[in-house]
Design a protein around this motif. Structure first.
Motif, PDB file in Angstrom:
ATOM      1  N   THR A 133      44.622  37.085  40.495  1.00 46.57           N
ATOM      2  CA  THR A 133      45.659  37.716  39.686  1.00 46.57           C
ATOM      3  C   THR A 133      45.674  37.175  38.258  1.00 46.57           C
ATOM      4  OG1 THR A 133      47.308  36.068  40.380  1.00 46.57           O
ATOM      5  CG2 THR A 133      47.114  38.068  41.702  1.00 46.57           C
ATOM      6  N   LYS A 134      45.131  35.980  38.069  1.00 45.14           N
ATOM      7  CA  LYS A 134      45.102  35.379  36.731  1.00 45.14           C
ATOM      8  C   LYS A 134      43.903  35.830  35.927  1.00 45.14           C
ATOM      9  CE  LYS A 134      47.508  31.194  38.308  1.00 45.14           C
ATOM     10  NZ  LYS A 134      47.780  31.687  39.662  1.00 45.14           N
ATOM     11  N   GLU A 135      43.006  36.593  36.555  1.00 45.72           N
ATOM     12  CA  GLU A 135      41.813  37.058  35.854  1.00 45.72           C
ATOM     13  C   GLU A 135      42.182  38.161  34.860  1.00 45.72           C
ATOM     14  OE1 GLU A 135      38.133  37.291  34.409  1.00 45.72           O
ATOM     15  OE2 GLU A 135      38.914  35.768  35.785  1.00 45.72           O
ATOM     16  N   ARG A 136      41.902  37.950  33.610  1.00 45.92           N
ATOM     17  CA  ARG A 136      42.243  38.902  32.561  1.00 45.92           C
ATOM     18  C   ARG A 136      41.373  40.155  32.664  1.00 45.92           C
ATOM     19  NH1 ARG A 136      41.579  36.896  26.501  1.00 45.92           N
ATOM     20  NH2 ARG A 136      39.399  37.002  27.180  1.00 45.92           N
ATOM     21  N   GLY A 137      42.002  41.299  32.582  1.00 45.15           N
ATOM     22  CA  GLY A 137      41.276  42.570  32.576  1.00 45.15           C
ATOM     23  C   GLY A 137      41.189  43.237  33.930  1.00 45.15           C
ATOM     24  N   LEU A 138      41.300  42.488  35.026  1.00 47.20           N
ATOM     25  CA  LEU A 138      41.196  43.078  36.357  1.00 47.20           C
ATOM     26  C   LEU A 138      42.517  43.747  36.734  1.00 47.20           C
ATOM     27  CD1 LEU A 138      39.414  43.376  38.917  1.00 47.20           C
ATOM     28  CD2 LEU A 138      40.511  41.315  39.785  1.00 47.20           C
ATOM     29  N   ARG A 139      42.460  45.028  37.012  1.00 45.41           N
ATOM     30  CA  ARG A 139      43.671  45.761  37.373  1.00 45.41           C
ATOM     31  C   ARG A 139      44.041  45.469  38.827  1.00 45.41           C
ATOM     32  NH1 ARG A 139      41.673  51.659  35.740  1.00 45.41           N
ATOM     33  NH2 ARG A 139      39.904  50.835  36.911  1.00 45.41           N
TER      34      ARG A 139
END
Length: 408
Positions: A119-125
């Protein structure tokens, strides 16, 4: 005045300082997660080539539609950076369509921690398709042949649409997994799939299987049927296609409105009757939480069309036969649903039907509801399921064919 206009224009032009050209991007459409060695995570990226399958195809005639890369890393963020060791373009997760998790990793206690770091990964919906593969996710992605879709993302787009029409798999999104895990009261159902060839097929009805057990001749071995049950963020068991269908019939937020299935002919038991079942109204469910062992009653109204009657028994105009068929279908649905209920209480020990949504309304505060401990009390609940079947249509040919007249 001209000087001020010049200064202002310089501020407006600074908005493009960090732009990245489209040809510099590597768009990941599928992410696969597997359990690695020494606590590491094996991450697989399926990266699409935007030129293949588009109007710009002539410029990429010799290029592949996608590239698959697998690497080991402590988490997804590090893996995305490591991918640039062999990929010259900027790896972007903004177009990910599906998250594939290997069954071995899904059953591991560490998966809940991994899901939180994602969930903290930027860009992943968060609204990506969530699928659990029987084999490793890397093997599923590499062996998933899509003969009708040149571009890999279309397969997952269409898979997500088919669930409403068949009910063989649940609507399974990553954000739904996170939401249900936080509730700590019910279960989450994820799509179960496989892309490996299974030599030993189990002889069952069409919906009494899980992925890999359906006997089908095709150029692709990919199958998606059944569901994986998650409890507290960890996979604890599986449901067949039929069990998944029956579970969705009782869930209040399910959008499945039509199913095609077969029932044993009540008059000539050696034959089966093809039917189409319509769910136009939600199940009427009542939950009584006065005692520590809740009492749940559900009434499920369905309309049934007769698609085929090989026995040629007259169920359309013969009232006695019609009532007999109606009663038979109700009892069959109730018998099969009772088996799923028993499995959820004795084997899985978790509420897969989302009854807890209705139970929560019986309490004035969340503290009272939490003190009731639905997760612990659900296995002890008394659950009664009743189906109300209405024979709706009998096809264009109402009366069965007269074989004697055909011979004459």
């Amino acid at each position: 005045m001209k000087k001020w206009i010049l200064v202002l224009s310089l501020f407006l032009l600074t908005g493009c300082w960090d732009k990245i050209e489209l040809e510099e991007q590597a768009f990941v459409v599928v992410v696969g997660l597997d359990k690695g060695k020494n606590g590491m995570l094996d991450v697989t990226y399926q990266i699409a080539n935007p030129q293949v399958g588009s109007t710009d195809r002539s410029k990429a005639e010799k290029e592949k539609a996608f590239e698959i890369v697998t690497l080991s890393a402590p988490n997804l963020a590090v893996a995305t950076q490591l991918a640039n060791v062999s990929i010259t373009r900027n790896v972007s997760l903004s177009h990910v369509k599906a998250l594939i998790v290997g069954e071995e990793l899904a059953k591991d206690n560490m998966f809940l921690h991994i899901s939180e770091t994602i969930t903290k990964e930027r860009g992943l919906r968060e609204n990506v398709l969530f699928l659990v593969s029987k084999e490793n996710a890397s093997s599923f992605i590499r062996n998933n042949k899509t003969p009708f879709e040149t571009r890999p993302h279309k397969f997952y787009d269409l898979m997500g649409q088919r669930w409403k029409e068949t009910g063989f798999v649940p609507l399974s999104m990553y954000q739904m997994y996170l939401k249900n895990t936080q509730h700590d009261a019910g279960a989450f159902l994820a799509i179960y799939g496989t892309a490996q060839e299974t030599k030993q097929r189990i002889k069952k009805e069409e919906d009494e299987n899980v992925a890999g057990e359906v006997k089908i001749r095709s150029g692709s071995n990919t199958q998606s049927i059944g569901s994986v049950v998650f409890k507290n963020g960890k996979a604890i068991g599986k449901l067949t296609g039929e069990e998944t269908r029956l579970t969705l019939l009782l869930q209040q937020d399910s959008d499945v409105d039509e199913l095609t299935t077969a029932f044993t002919d009540p008059v000539k038991t050696n034959n089966t009757i093809g039917t189409r079942v319509y769910i136009e109204k939600k199940a009427k469910i009542k939950v009584n939480t006065i005692k520590s062992s809740p009492v749940i009653t559900a009434s499920v109204p369905v309309k049934v069309d007769l698609v085929s009657v090989p026995s040629l028994v007259n169920y359309s105009t013969n009232t006695e036969n019609g009532d007999r068929l109606k009663s038979h279908i109700e009892k069959e649905l109730e018998r099969k649903t009772d088996k799923v209920v028993k499995k959820s209480q004795e084997k899985l020990k978790v509420d897969i039907f989302e009854f807890y949504y209705l139970a929560r309304r019986k309490f004035l505060t969340m503290k009272q509801y939490e003190a009731y401990n639905w997760m612990e009390n659900y296995p002890k609940a008394t659950i009664n399921i009743h189906y109300e079947v209405e024979l709706y249509q009998f096809g264009e040919q109402v009366l069965p064919t007269n074989r004697q007249r055909v011979r004459d």
